[in-house]
Design an enzyme around this catalytic site. Sequence first.
Site, PDB file in Angstrom:
ATOM      1  N   GLN A 149     -54.875  56.000  70.264  1.00 34.41           N
ATOM      2  CA  GLN A 149     -54.121  55.064  71.095  1.00 34.41           C
ATOM      3  C   GLN A 149     -52.969  54.416  70.363  1.00 34.41           C
ATOM      4  O   GLN A 149     -52.059  53.858  70.990  1.00 34.41           O
ATOM      5  CB  GLN A 149     -55.051  53.974  71.625  1.00 34.41           C
ATOM      6  CG  GLN A 149     -55.542  52.999  70.556  1.00 34.41           C
ATOM      7  CD  GLN A 149     -56.557  52.017  71.075  1.00 34.41           C
ATOM      8  OE1 GLN A 149     -57.684  52.391  71.380  1.00 34.41           O
ATOM      9  NE2 GLN A 149     -56.158  50.749  71.182  1.00 34.41           N
ATOM     10  N   CYS A 155     -57.016  51.049  75.073  1.00 35.04           N
ATOM     11  CA  CYS A 155     -58.341  51.647  74.914  1.00 35.04           C
ATOM     12  C   CYS A 155     -59.013  51.905  76.258  1.00 35.04           C
ATOM     13  O   CYS A 155     -59.722  52.897  76.445  1.00 35.04           O
ATOM     14  CB  CYS A 155     -59.213  50.757  74.043  1.00 35.04           C
ATOM     15  SG  CYS A 155     -59.323  49.039  74.620  1.00 35.04           S
ATOM     16  N   HIS A 288     -63.041  45.995  73.625  1.00 37.16           N
ATOM     17  CA  HIS A 288     -62.620  47.374  73.334  1.00 37.16           C
ATOM     18  C   HIS A 288     -63.346  48.346  74.261  1.00 37.16           C
ATOM     19  O   HIS A 288     -64.575  48.296  74.398  1.00 37.16           O
ATOM     20  CB  HIS A 288     -62.940  47.699  71.874  1.00 37.16           C
ATOM     21  CG  HIS A 288     -62.373  49.002  71.397  1.00 37.16           C
ATOM     22  ND1 HIS A 288     -61.064  49.387  71.608  1.00 37.16           N
ATOM     23  CD2 HIS A 288     -62.941  50.022  70.702  1.00 37.16           C
ATOM     24  CE1 HIS A 288     -60.853  50.560  71.063  1.00 37.16           C
ATOM     25  NE2 HIS A 288     -61.982  50.975  70.516  1.00 37.16           N
ATOM     26  N   ASN A 308     -64.397  57.072  69.998  1.00 36.51           N
ATOM     27  CA  ASN A 308     -63.374  56.049  69.904  1.00 36.51           C
ATOM     28  C   ASN A 308     -61.992  56.675  70.115  1.00 36.51           C
ATOM     29  O   ASN A 308     -61.876  57.903  70.252  1.00 36.51           O
ATOM     30  CB  ASN A 308     -63.456  55.355  68.532  1.00 36.51           C
ATOM     31  CG  ASN A 308     -62.840  53.974  68.538  1.00 36.51           C
ATOM     32  OD1 ASN A 308     -62.244  53.532  69.512  1.00 36.51           O
ATOM     33  ND2 ASN A 308     -62.980  53.263  67.425  1.00 36.51           N
TER      34      ASN A 308
END
Length: 371
Positions: A149, A155, A288, A308
């Site tokens: 990102q 996110c 997040h 992630n």
Amino acid sequence: MEASTIAFISYLLISFTFLCCKFSLDPRISRATLQRISFSELFPSWMRKHEKSYESVSEMNQRFAIFKDNLRYIHSHNVQESTPSYYLGLNNLADLTHEEFKTRYLGTKPPRRSENKVRKTENFIYGDVDAPASIDWRSKGAVTAIKNQGACGSCWAFSTTGSVEGINAIFTGKLVSLSEQQLVDCDTEYDSGCDGGLMDNAFNYIIENGGIDTEQDYPYTATDGTCQTTQNVVSINAYADVPEKNETALVQAVSVQPVSIAIEASGRDFQHYVTGVFTGKCGTDLDHGVLLVGYGTTAGYKYWIVKNSWGTSWGEKGYILMQRLDAVQTSGLCGINMMASYPIKTGPNPGSADALTPRLRADQEASWASS
């Protein structure tokens, strides 16, 4: 760049190259090793590995000071008397202060569901699923490669595309990487691009828009942009929330498909995580968005497999294993059980001439039929 800066950087990169490369890649730097190798030996190797460059000697000295402070913190964790379940290391975020890390990679925290103007469209449908002991959707072809990102609080968009990519692959047998940038640029009624958003809102946008474009057609830029004309390649029909603070329900959902979640990822250990089952201190201030792609057990720890969006240089090639507390009425580690949701797909993609062929197990098909 100034000639003196280039010369200084070149000197650092050439000096002790072999020794630096040998030790900077190992997260478990021993006390003896740390005493034997100077910080100035590790830093140039780390810079080269992560393709770092700085505008001036002053900036490099500033980053070097931060690097040293982070390395001391990493070392203090890794040499605990009891063997830690996870290790910290010199990943791609090692030249950032903790405050810089939180500002650049977490952005504005998502609103709580009670504040969310877009509600779920379906009830939880997986309550009767008999979940297996472990599952990893990466091995089943339902998870795209790790993305990055950048310094943009998007996110939420990566979490959204990840779960839509997953359910689309499960139903159609085709893994298609979808456009986070389209969500950043176009899903602006309730979400705020690089300043944060919520996965449920993004699911709702995809439904109302009639689908979402591919990453190839609408590539990521890590900045807020103007909404472009798109083609709808992958669609979903609804979405649902997993019951809050219910780990059993979350296991059931993840056993069927990848699931979008929100966690608190602002801890310093999270910044420097490189391997192992994360059991660190964290709260429930969700900041997040990430993706649950499986779960399992290792060395006595039950864990979640979390994808992630900070690139492959962070964590276990972009992933983190997070401890599963194996309890029903709990927020879970870092609030992992508090805001989970998943897309629902019941029809073919736009423009598809073929009838949709579900690839779910018979009990899962029954769940769809009864919803």
